[in-house]
Write an enzyme that holds these catalytic residues in place. Structure first.
Site: not given
Length: 185
Positions: A10, A37, A130
């Site tokens: 991310s 992401h 995540d």
């Protein structure tokens, strides 16, 4: 012999991803799944940006597309990407997980279930948790786990969460990750 590599990242991971995929040779025989992401409303430009750096084809799979060696597959914006039995993809618009769609956890969990000990899972820089549970599933299924050294990360939240979730096999800086992946060829 490993059959697949899955990489999640991310915030702060884009430069690391581009360095990794730029280092993979054109004859790299293992499919690479990227779950990153990204902005859900920006549908173009990301694959093109990665393709400029990569020696391998970079693709956003469609639902039920077959998985083929020698390709880099990027989870499409605003879709969860699952790795299914039968060596194909499934895409979903289910609710976000950890405020994210695509969810790194969901991609890693499905890949771990299908590839088991033949999977390499890599977690890079990121601003939420995540990926931590997904990497744990890779480890629980006897896959090999790598976390980018949090000291090197622009945003170490994701890597630190992964280190807390499971006993990873390797903590590596970007250059070490690249050298390791090149040995898999």
């Amino acid at each position: 012999m490993y059959k697949a590599i899955i990489i999640g990242g991310s915030a702060g991971s884009f430069q690391v991803i581009t360095r990794i995929i730029a280092a993979l040779p054109k004859d790299f025989p293992i499919p690479v799944f990227l779950c990153l992401h990204r902005l859900k409303h920006v549908r173009s430009g990301f694959v093109e940006a990665l393709s400029i750096k990569a020696g391998l084809p970079v693709k956003e799979p469609n639902d039920k597309d077959p998985i083929k060696a020698g390709n880099i597959y990027l989870a499409p914006a605003n879709y969860h990407m699952y790795i299914e039995l039968g060596n194909k993809f499934a895409l979903s618009t289910e609710e976000a997980v950890n405020h994210s769609r695509p969810s790194i956890d969901l991609s890693f969990i499905s890949a771990a279930y299908n590839y088991k000990r033949k999977l390499v899972g890599v977690i890079l820089s990121g601003a939420n948790k995540d990926g931590a549970m997904g990497l744990k599933k890779v480890k629980d299924n006897s896959g090999l786990t790598i976390v980018q050294d949090p000291a090197e990360c622009q945003v170490p939240t994701m890597t630190n969460a992964s280190l807390q979730a499971t006993n990873v096999d390797h903590i590596m800086k970007t250059d070490e990750i690249i050298r390791f992946l090149l040995k898999l060829k």
